[in-house]
Design a protein around this motif. Structure first.
Motif, PDB file in Angstrom:
ATOM      1  N   ALA A 118      44.634  55.330  43.486  1.00 43.44           N
ATOM      2  CA  ALA A 118      45.075  55.515  42.102  1.00 43.44           C
ATOM      3  C   ALA A 118      45.451  54.179  41.469  1.00 43.44           C
ATOM      4  N   ALA A 119      46.011  53.280  42.268  1.00 44.69           N
ATOM      5  CA  ALA A 119      46.357  51.951  41.759  1.00 44.69           C
ATOM      6  C   ALA A 119      45.093  51.200  41.332  1.00 44.69           C
ATOM      7  N   LEU A 120      44.068  51.249  42.177  1.00 41.10           N
ATOM      8  CA  LEU A 120      42.823  50.559  41.841  1.00 41.10           C
ATOM      9  C   LEU A 120      42.174  51.158  40.597  1.00 41.10           C
ATOM     10  N   GLU A 121      42.275  52.466  40.454  1.00 36.56           N
ATOM     11  CA  GLU A 121      41.750  53.115  39.243  1.00 36.56           C
ATOM     12  C   GLU A 121      42.515  52.626  38.013  1.00 36.56           C
ATOM     13  N   ALA A 122      43.841  52.567  38.122  1.00 38.67           N
ATOM     14  CA  ALA A 122      44.671  52.097  37.003  1.00 38.67           C
ATOM     15  C   ALA A 122      44.418  50.618  36.717  1.00 38.67           C
ATOM     16  N   PHE A 123      44.233  49.831  37.777  1.00 36.33           N
ATOM     17  CA  PHE A 123      43.904  48.418  37.558  1.00 36.33           C
ATOM     18  C   PHE A 123      42.552  48.292  36.857  1.00 36.33           C
ATOM     19  N   GLY A 124      41.609  49.178  37.181  1.00 34.33           N
ATOM     20  CA  GLY A 124      40.313  49.185  36.501  1.00 34.33           C
ATOM     21  C   GLY A 124      40.471  49.449  35.012  1.00 34.33           C
ATOM     22  N   GLU A 125      41.356  50.395  34.694  1.00 32.29           N
ATOM     23  CA  GLU A 125      41.635  50.687  33.278  1.00 32.29           C
ATOM     24  C   GLU A 125      42.266  49.470  32.603  1.00 32.29           C
ATOM     25  N   ALA A 126      43.208  48.837  33.303  1.00 31.40           N
ATOM     26  CA  ALA A 126      43.864  47.651  32.747  1.00 31.40           C
ATOM     27  C   ALA A 126      42.851  46.527  32.523  1.00 31.40           C
ATOM     28  N   ARG A 127      41.929  46.376  33.471  1.00 31.70           N
ATOM     29  CA  ARG A 127      40.905  45.338  33.327  1.00 31.70           C
ATOM     30  C   ARG A 127      40.014  45.626  32.120  1.00 31.70           C
ATOM     31  N   ALA A 128      39.623  46.883  31.944  1.00 35.96           N
ATOM     32  CA  ALA A 128      38.788  47.236  30.790  1.00 35.96           C
ATOM     33  C   ALA A 128      39.524  46.936  29.482  1.00 35.96           C
ATOM     34  N   LEU A 129      40.812  47.259  29.433  1.00 37.08           N
ATOM     35  CA  LEU A 129      41.617  46.950  28.243  1.00 37.08           C
ATOM     36  C   LEU A 129      41.703  45.444  28.029  1.00 37.08           C
ATOM     37  N   CYS A 130      41.890  44.724  29.130  1.00 41.23           N
ATOM     38  CA  CYS A 130      41.984  43.264  29.086  1.00 41.23           C
ATOM     39  C   CYS A 130      40.678  42.662  28.547  1.00 41.23           C
ATOM     40  N   GLU A 131      39.571  43.158  29.052  1.00 41.44           N
ATOM     41  CA  GLU A 131      38.271  42.649  28.609  1.00 41.44           C
ATOM     42  C   GLU A 131      38.031  42.960  27.141  1.00 41.44           C
ATOM     43  N   SER A 132      38.395  44.178  26.704  1.00 42.83           N
ATOM     44  CA  SER A 132      38.172  44.530  25.294  1.00 42.83           C
ATOM     45  C   SER A 132      39.081  43.734  24.364  1.00 42.83           C
ATOM     46  N   ALA A 133      40.233  43.320  24.877  1.00 39.47           N
ATOM     47  CA  ALA A 133      41.157  42.514  24.078  1.00 39.47           C
ATOM     48  C   ALA A 133      40.821  41.025  24.173  1.00 39.47           C
ATOM     49  N   GLY A 134      39.862  40.687  25.053  1.00 44.56           N
ATOM     50  CA  GLY A 134      39.505  39.283  25.229  1.00 44.56           C
ATOM     51  C   GLY A 134      40.580  38.485  25.942  1.00 44.56           C
ATOM     52  N   SER A 135      41.385  39.168  26.775  1.00 48.43           N
ATOM     53  CA  SER A 135      42.507  38.484  27.417  1.00 48.43           C
ATOM     54  C   SER A 135      42.368  38.384  28.933  1.00 48.43           C
ATOM     55  N   LEU A 136      41.165  38.593  29.447  1.00 46.51           N
ATOM     56  CA  LEU A 136      40.991  38.496  30.889  1.00 46.51           C
ATOM     57  C   LEU A 136      41.174  37.054  31.361  1.00 46.51           C
ATOM     58  N   GLN A 137      40.887  36.088  30.506  1.00 46.73           N
ATOM     59  CA  GLN A 137      41.015  34.688  30.884  1.00 46.73           C
ATOM     60  C   GLN A 137      42.344  34.093  30.437  1.00 46.73           C
ATOM     61  N   THR A 138      43.369  34.926  30.442  1.00 52.53           N
ATOM     62  CA  THR A 138      44.724  34.474  30.136  1.00 52.53           C
ATOM     63  C   THR A 138      45.571  34.623  31.392  1.00 52.53           C
ATOM     64  N   SER A 139      46.846  34.263  31.279  1.00 55.32           N
ATOM     65  CA  SER A 139      47.741  34.418  32.438  1.00 55.32           C
ATOM     66  C   SER A 139      47.887  35.888  32.820  1.00 55.32           C
ATOM     67  N   VAL A 140      47.858  36.791  31.840  1.00 51.73           N
ATOM     68  CA  VAL A 140      47.941  38.227  32.131  1.00 51.73           C
ATOM     69  C   VAL A 140      46.699  38.660  32.905  1.00 51.73           C
ATOM     70  N   GLY A 141      45.535  38.202  32.474  1.00 53.12           N
ATOM     71  CA  GLY A 141      44.296  38.532  33.170  1.00 53.12           C
ATOM     72  C   GLY A 141      44.266  37.976  34.583  1.00 53.12           C
ATOM     73  N   ALA A 142      44.747  36.759  34.738  1.00 54.63           N
ATOM     74  CA  ALA A 142      44.790  36.144  36.072  1.00 54.63           C
ATOM     75  C   ALA A 142      45.709  36.928  36.998  1.00 54.63           C
ATOM     76  N   GLN A 143      46.869  37.332  36.485  1.00 52.98           N
ATOM     77  CA  GLN A 143      47.801  38.114  37.301  1.00 52.98           C
ATOM     78  C   GLN A 143      47.196  39.472  37.642  1.00 52.98           C
ATOM     79  N   LEU A 144      46.498  40.056  36.686  1.00 56.20           N
ATOM     80  CA  LEU A 144      45.833  41.336  36.922  1.00 56.20           C
ATOM     81  C   LEU A 144      44.837  41.208  38.071  1.00 56.20           C
ATOM     82  N   LEU A 145      44.009  40.180  38.044  1.00 58.38           N
ATOM     83  CA  LEU A 145      43.022  39.996  39.099  1.00 58.38           C
ATOM     84  C   LEU A 145      43.686  39.746  40.448  1.00 58.38           C
ATOM     85  N   THR A 146      44.810  39.039  40.437  1.00 59.39           N
ATOM     86  CA  THR A 146      45.579  38.828  41.671  1.00 59.39           C
ATOM     87  C   THR A 146      46.111  40.155  42.198  1.00 59.39           C
ATOM     88  N   ASP A 147      46.641  40.968  41.296  1.00 58.43           N
ATOM     89  CA  ASP A 147      47.166  42.280  41.690  1.00 58.43           C
ATOM     90  C   ASP A 147      46.057  43.165  42.270  1.00 58.43           C
TER      91      ASP A 147
END
Length: 161
Positions: A118-147
Motif C-alpha cells: 500500500a505504501a508503494l501504491e501511495a508513493f506511486g500516486e505521490a510520484r504522479a502528482l509530483c510529475e504533473s506539478a513538475g516538481s519531481l526534480q526538486t527536494s520534495v521529488g528527491a525525498q520521494l524517490l529516496t522514500d
C-alpha cells in the motif's frame, strides 16, 4: 484555552485553537499541539465547518504530530481524513505541493505500519502528482524517490530500490 468554558463557539475559536496547536507543534510540544488540534476539530465539527480548506489542513497537522510521536496508525487516520475532506469540498483545499506532501505522508505512514504494498501504491500516486506539478526534480521529488527506495528495500526488492 477551553472553548467550552467560554460559552458558544465560533469559527474564530476553531481558528485560534488550530493556530495554538501550530505554535505548540513548532515548539516540539506535540501532546499540547494535539490537544489544541483536537479542540479545533471538535469546534469545527460542532459548527459544521470541518469540510473546508482549514479542516483539511487541521487533519494534516494532526497527522504530522501523530507521525512525529510514532503513532503511525493515528497519523494514517488523520491523513486519510484530510484526503477525504479534500474530496468533499468544491474548491481545491490543497495546492499541488501540499497534495504531493499529503500523498507522501500517507505512503510513509503505511510503510511504517509495514504495509509496503500500500505504501508503494501511495508513493506511486505521490510520484504522479509530483510529475504533473513538475516538481519531481526538486527536494520534495528527491525525498520521494529516496522514500520509494527505502520502501522497496523493506519489500526486499533491492533491484527496484
Amino acid at each position: 484555552l477551553r472553548a467550552a468554558d467560554r460559552g458558544p463557539q465560533t469559527p474564530r475559536d476553531a481558528e485560534l485553537s488550530m493556530r495554538l496547536g501550530v505554535v505548540y507543534h513548532m515548539r516540539g510540544d506535540l501532546y499540547r499541539a494535539l490537544e489544541a488540534y483536537a479542540e479545533a476539530r471538535t469546534t469545527c465539527i460542532r459548527l459544521g465547518r470541518l469540510e473546508s480548506k482549514d479542516g483539511v489542513q487541521l487533519c494534516q497537522n494532526i497527522g504530522l504530530a501523530k507521525h512525529a510521536l510514532n503513532d503511525f496508525k493515528g497519523a494514517l487516520e488523520a491523513y486519510s481524513e484530510a484526503r477525504f475532506l479534500q474530496t468533499q469540498i468544491r474548491a481545491p483545499a490543497l495546492n499541488e505541493s501540499e497534495s504531493v506532501t499529503l500523498a507522501i505522508n500517507i505512503a510513509r505512514a503505511r510503510a511504517e505500519l509495514g504495509d509496503v504494498a500500500a505504501a508503494l501504491e501511495a508513493f506511486g500516486e505521490a510520484r504522479a502528482l509530483c510529475e504533473s506539478a513538475g516538481s519531481l526534480q526538486t527536494s520534495v521529488g528527491a525525498q520521494l524517490l529516496t522514500d520509494v527506495g527505502h520502501a522497496k528495500l523493506r519489500a526486499e526488492d533491492p533491484a527496484g530500490a
